[in-house]
Design a protein around this motif. Structure first.
Motif: not given
Length: 382
Positions: A189-202, A223-231, A234-238
């Motif tokens: 499970l990838l989330e670009r925010a610093d927490t899971v379920a950011p809209e749900m609150g603490p 964590a941010s995804i930048v590509s998926f080629d089917g296999e 690739e993440m933003a951090d390389g």
């Protein structure tokens, strides 16, 4: 032209309707609008009610994370026909509020124009398009997409990797369900925010995090995804890692048809409406569900959720017919507000109020979730 209530009440019940209400959308807001409109028309006088939706089924979208999603749906005919509502099987291509007309196109490519005396826009929302090549991505935004994912998951073998992008409501529920739907697979499970379920609150977050951990979901925040080629992903951090399935669940936005009615939209593309669901500055037009942004009784802007779409649809459907009859309009009533998040085999978490204070967890919350998904999400019988 307004028709006095007393005139409509004394009409011959067999008289042909002299007004047409057109409802755009066959989801929660549209269906509940049709039900309310039909009930109000039965009391105040005949109105032709057309519901425009290309699909033949009512799709409870909050259930599309489940296995066999088509089994959760209901034929629209079972809901609409007994209430005297016409189902127009077509997609809306344009709205002309000055001409009080809607243009549609059906599955055969035939265009048609529907004139209306009152219009309700209830065309919902769509998942935000990913900022990357989506060729190999899945989503669960529509029944067709959910069925495609269901088929793909059924084909996976042990040791497969499934990636869910976005740890909001949809992403968390899907990630928690996947260990049971694809046993033997690794779930990330990838989330670009610093927490899971950011809209749900603490308040519910520790419960959600514990459930994900118990289910063995690999959670990666910031964590941010930048590509998926089917296999490979690739993440933003390389960094990269192999994956068999990637499901995009990151964000929703109101139907673009809102822009045909007004440029005054909120950050989610929703129309400003008053407490009677009338679109501000557009006479004769109402909006409900994910296309509208009314305030609830506590002063909060409603959420894009089934819980808020149903009362909005009911309010808009009643008021559209009442306005034609010159009868009093009703204001939106939504409270109390609660959220029940499915956590798969780990149970559920039920919160109350806009602060989302945790009220129930585990099996107790799961029981409420079953009531919601099995009963509450479906229109009442005639």
């Amino acid at each position: 032209r307004s028709v006095p209530v007393e005139d409509m009440n004394h009409r011959d019940p067999s008289a042909e309707p002299s007004h047409r209400l057109v409802i755009l959308g066959g989801g929660f807001a549209g269906v509940w609008a049709a039900i309310a409109a039909a009930e109000t028309a039965a009391a105040l006088g005949p109105v032709e009610i057309d519901l425009v939706s290309p699909g033949e089924r009512f799709v409870p979208r909050p259930r599309l994370y489940e296995r066999d999603p088509e089994a959760t749906t209901v034929p629209l005919a079972e809901i609409l026909e007994p209430r005297g509502v016409n189902h127009v099987r077509a997609r809306v291509t344009s709205i002309d509020p000055d001409a009080s007309a809607v243009t549609t196109i059906d599955e055969h490519g035939t265009e048609a124009t529907l004139d209306y005396d009152r219009l309700i826009l209830a065309t919902g929302s769509h998942v935000v398009a990913p900022p990357i090549d989506a060729t190999h991505l899945h989503d669960i935004d529509t029944l067709a997409a959910a069925k495609a994912l269901d088929e793909r998951l059924a084909s996976l073998g042990d040791g497969s990797t499934i990636v869910v992008v976005g740890a909001g409501f949809v992403g968390v529920e899907l990630a928690c369900e996947l260990p049971a739907r694809a046993p033997g697979s690794r779930v990330v499970l990838l989330e670009r925010a610093d927490t899971v379920a950011p809209e749900m609150g603490p308040h519910p977050r520790p419960v959600i995090a514990a459930a994900l951990d118990d289910l063995g979901v690999d959670v990666r925040t910031g964590a941010s995804i930048v590509s998926f080629d089917g296999e490979r992903v690739e993440m933003a951090d390389g960094s990269t890692f192999p994956a068999d399935v990637v499901v995009w669940t990151a964000g929703i936005r109101a139907s673009p048809l809102t822009g045909a009615l007004s440029a005054d939209l909120d950050a989610l593309g929703r129309l400003r409406v008053d407490q009677c669901q009338r679109v501000v500055g557009v006479p004769g037009v109402f909006a409900a569900g994910d296309t509208a942004a009314p305030l609830d009784e506590s002063g909060h802007t409603v959420a894009q959720s089934a819980q808020h779409a149903m009362p909005q649809g009911t309010c808009a459907g009643h008021n559209a017919v009442a306005e034609l009859a010159g009868a009093p309009l009703s204001e939106l009533s939504t409270l109390p507000y609660g959220v029940c998040l499915d956590l798969g085999a780990a149970g559920a978490v039920f919160t109350q109020g806009w602060e989302r204070e945790v009220a129930l967890v585990g099996d107790d919350a799961k029981s409420i979730k079953r009531d919601i998904t099995g009963t509450w999400l479906y229109p009442p019988a005639v």
